[in-house]
Design an enzyme around this catalytic site. Structure first.
Site: not given
Ligand code: PRP
Ligand code: URA
Length: 210
Positions: A105, A109, A201, A204
């Site tokens: 994400r 945005t 997160d 993480d």
């Molecule tokens: C997180 C999560 C989803 C997304 C959810 O990923 O694992 O993929 O955010 O958010 P949304 O429903 O608003 O799209 P992130 O973008 O943090 O990437 P990562 O898994 O690499 O940490």
């Molecule tokens: N992605 C995450 O990992 N946690 C949240 O709460 C939202 C998006």
């Protein structure tokens, strides 16, 4: 909630989810419990797999019994956090093929940015379960499902551990044919697009990057 949205309220799921939510849970336990939850959710999401009749010889007599009818399945984790659910699904479906979609994400945005996509060559013939622990705005899952549909996949399910109402509404609007499986629906999103109270997160916490 309509009948395409399954909120799985099994006590074991709720217990394990409480462990994930707890900020004192360390990376080892967090990773393990994400996997355990994925196994329990996979059990529910595969309830409608078709069966075929088979005859086996038991030590006592012949039995007319049932086996899975060779349905072709694939799982598609959304990188990174979805990777944490893969081994949990393999515990029940060890032969599942795996496609990967890399999305993150944009922090400003909140729009999903695609950086990787690799699907099994026969993905169009398979039923797909998309894996991601978090459904927040729904932007990432909606985009991932859109990419998978471009390959000609007909049946897609989405499995998220934790969802916000906004994310569920987004998937229902963009992909009304997709069944959702979640362990809990939280209150809302905060100004940064994080689920409240959520678990932080997920990527993480699974990979120990913060
Ligand atoms: C997180 C999560 C989803 C997304 C959810 O990923 O694992 O993929 O955010 O958010 P949304 O429903 O608003 O799209 P992130 O973008 O943090 O990437 P990562 O898994 O690499 O940490
Ligand atoms: N992605 C995450 O990992 N946690 C949240 O709460 C939202 C998006």
């Amino acid at each position: 909630m309509d009948d395409m949205v399954h909120v799985l309220e099994h006590p074991l799921l709720q217990h394990k989810l409480s462990i994930l939510r707890d900020e004192t849970t360390g990376v080892k336990d967090f990773r393990q419990v994400v996997g355990e939850i994925a196994t329990l959710m996979c059990y529910e999401a595969t309830r409608d797999l078709p069966l075929k009749e088979v005859t086996v010889q038991t030590p006592v007599a012949q039995a007319v019994t049932k086996k899975i009818a060779g349905k072709k399945l694939a799982i598609v984790p959304i990188l990174r956090a979805g990777l944490g659910m893969v081994d949990g699904v393999f515990a029940l479906i060890p032969s599942a093929k795996v496609g990967h979609i890399g999305l993150f994400r944009d922090p400003e945005t909140l729009a999903p940015v695609k950086y990787y996509c690799k699907m099994p060559q026969d993905i169009a013939q398979r039923d797909v379960i998309v894996l991601d622990p978090m459904l927040a705005t729904g932007g990432s899952a909606s985009a991932a499902i859109g990419f998978i549909k471009e390959y000609g996949v007909q049946h897609i399910k989405l499995m998220n551990i934790l969802a916000a109402p906004e994310g569920i509404a987004r998937i229902r609007a963009d992909h009304p044919d997709v069944e959702l499986y979640v362990a809990a629906v939280d209150q809302a999103l905060n100004d940064h697009g994080y689920i409240v109270p959520g678990l932080g997160d997920a990527g993480d916490r699974i990979f120990g990057t913060k």
